[in-house]
Design an enzyme around this catalytic site. Structure first.
Site, short mmCIF file in Angstrom:
data_model
loop_
_atom_site.label_atom_id
_atom_site.label_comp_id
_atom_site.label_asym_id
_atom_site.label_seq_id
_atom_site.Cartn_x
_atom_site.Cartn_y
_atom_site.Cartn_z
N ARG A 117 2.71 -9.71 4.58
CA ARG A 117 3.43 -9.60 3.31
C ARG A 117 4.62 -10.55 3.31
O ARG A 117 5.28 -10.71 4.33
CB ARG A 117 3.93 -8.16 3.14
CG ARG A 117 2.86 -7.23 2.63
CD ARG A 117 3.18 -5.78 2.78
NE ARG A 117 4.56 -5.42 2.46
CZ ARG A 117 5.02 -4.16 2.52
NH1 ARG A 117 4.22 -3.17 2.85
NH2 ARG A 117 6.26 -3.90 2.24
N LYS A 145 6.60 5.12 7.24
CA LYS A 145 6.42 6.06 6.12
C LYS A 145 4.99 6.00 5.57
O LYS A 145 4.36 7.02 5.38
CB LYS A 145 7.38 5.72 4.96
CG LYS A 145 8.84 5.82 5.29
CD LYS A 145 9.70 5.64 4.04
CE LYS A 145 9.57 4.28 3.38
NZ LYS A 145 10.06 3.14 4.16
N ARG A 195 16.18 -6.33 3.69
CA ARG A 195 15.68 -5.00 3.32
C ARG A 195 16.40 -3.91 4.10
O ARG A 195 16.64 -2.82 3.59
CB ARG A 195 14.17 -4.92 3.55
CG ARG A 195 13.39 -5.77 2.57
CD ARG A 195 11.95 -5.93 2.99
NE ARG A 195 11.20 -4.70 2.84
CZ ARG A 195 10.07 -4.43 3.50
NH1 ARG A 195 9.57 -5.30 4.36
NH2 ARG A 195 9.45 -3.29 3.30
N ARG A 223 3.41 -6.91 11.53
CA ARG A 223 2.57 -6.12 10.66
C ARG A 223 1.60 -6.99 9.85
O ARG A 223 1.98 -8.04 9.36
CB ARG A 223 3.51 -5.40 9.69
CG ARG A 223 3.09 -4.06 9.28
CD ARG A 223 4.28 -3.25 8.92
NE ARG A 223 4.72 -3.52 7.56
CZ ARG A 223 5.39 -2.62 6.84
NH1 ARG A 223 5.67 -1.44 7.35
NH2 ARG A 223 5.79 -2.92 5.65
N ARG A 256 14.89 5.73 -3.85
CA ARG A 256 15.56 4.81 -2.93
C ARG A 256 17.00 4.57 -3.32
O ARG A 256 17.69 3.83 -2.64
CB ARG A 256 14.84 3.48 -2.96
CG ARG A 256 13.89 3.25 -1.79
CD ARG A 256 13.20 1.95 -2.09
NE ARG A 256 12.76 1.17 -1.00
CZ ARG A 256 11.49 1.05 -0.61
NH1 ARG A 256 10.57 1.78 -1.15
NH2 ARG A 256 11.17 0.22 0.33
P1 AMP Z 1 7.78 -0.62 0.42
O1 AMP Z 1 6.36 -0.96 0.60
O2 AMP Z 1 8.01 0.83 0.10
O3 AMP Z 1 8.64 -1.09 1.55
O4 AMP Z 1 8.29 -1.42 -0.89
C1 AMP Z 1 8.23 -2.83 -0.96
C2 AMP Z 1 9.22 -3.33 -2.01
O5 AMP Z 1 8.89 -2.78 -3.30
C3 AMP Z 1 10.67 -2.95 -1.76
O6 AMP Z 1 11.32 -3.82 -0.86
C4 AMP Z 1 11.23 -3.06 -3.19
O7 AMP Z 1 11.44 -4.41 -3.58
C5 AMP Z 1 10.09 -2.50 -4.03
N1 AMP Z 1 10.21 -1.03 -4.19
C6 AMP Z 1 9.36 -0.08 -3.72
N2 AMP Z 1 9.79 1.16 -4.03
C7 AMP Z 1 10.95 0.99 -4.71
C8 AMP Z 1 11.90 1.88 -5.27
N3 AMP Z 1 11.75 3.22 -5.20
N4 AMP Z 1 12.99 1.34 -5.89
C9 AMP Z 1 13.17 0.00 -5.98
N5 AMP Z 1 12.33 -0.90 -5.46
C10 AMP Z 1 11.22 -0.42 -4.82
#
Ligand code: AMP
Length: 214
Positions: A160, A13, A171, A127, A88
């Site tokens: 990360r 994404k 996740r 990654r 989400r």
């Molecule tokens: P991402 O980089 O989008 O995979 O986000 C990393 C982490 O940030 C996720 O695993 C969540 O812990 C948190 N996070 C990001 N976006 C959201 C969201 N829309 N709702 C809840 N937690 C989020």
């Protein structure tokens, strides 16, 4: 053009959003990037967010919705945006409907990038994210020219905490349980574009371009 990107962690994404913003000239709004920035700053919100992120859990809806609401009100969102990683949950999707309505706009496309879980585990554990510009290299598929150094900006690459295997499995569970029901939620409107995310970066990009007609 207002676009949402939905997909499991590691589906690409963020990578695709970065490619789309150049073409569409709209901002990428990545809640994950916003929370990582808050963690880096060490703000109270960042400290709280880190607890959830390290576990592979979602940050509570009210916090996330507040952050997105503020961001979408900024001037650069007037021409449209790409939401990467939001909504989400169903409650986030409903909140977004409210925000869109109050702004007199609507969603044009919900782009769903599909990738099987087994692919994702290998992709995510390899990654390496840049501390400087957030660009993501992959030790196998997109290795940096110099180990540990970002090709784009020379920043330091790191893994990360939430890209460790146990957290990735968690996740993925979170995605299947809480986020994938959104596809059904949006299916009543004629805006869902399903994309096969297993191809190369360019193939996926071409498929998205064709699906959104831009
Ligand atoms: P991402 O980089 O989008 O995979 O986000 C990393 C982490 O940030 C996720 O695993 C969540 O812990 C948190 N996070 C990001 N976006 C959201 C969201 N829309 N709702 C809840 N937690 C989020």
């Amino acid at each position: 053009m207002n676009i949402i990107l939905i997909g499991p962690p590691g589906a690409g994404k963020g990578t695709q959003a970065k490619r789309m913003i150049d073409r569409l000239q709209v901002p990428q709004i990545s809640t994950g990037d916003m929370f990582r920035a808050a963690v880096k700053e060490g703000s109270p919100m960042g400290k709280k967010a880190k607890e959830y992120m390290d576990k592979g859990a979602l940050i509570p809806d009210d916090v996330v919705i507040g952050v997105v609401n503020e961001r979408l009100a900024k001037a650069d969102c007037k021409k449209g945006y790409i939401l990467d990683g939001f909504p989400r949950t169903l409650d986030q999707a409903k909140a977004l409907d409210g925000i869109l309505k109050s702004m007199g706009t609507k969603l044009d496309h919900v782009v769903v990038i599909e990738v099987p879980d087994d692919y994702l585990v290998s992709r995510l554990t390899g990654r390496r994210t840049c501390r400087g510009c957030n660009y993501m290299h992959h030790i196998e598929y997109d290795p940096p020219k110099k180990s540990g150094v970002c090709d784009k900006c020379g920043g330091e690459l790191y893994q990360r905490d939430d890209d460790q295997e146990d957290t990735i499995r968690q996740r993925l569970n979170t995605y299947h349980g809480q986020t994938s029901p959104l596809i059904e939620y949006y299916s009543g409107q004629d805006i869902v574009r399903m994309i096969d995310g297993t191809g190369s970066m360019v193939q996926v990009q071409d498929a998205i371009t064709a699906a959104i007609g831009a």
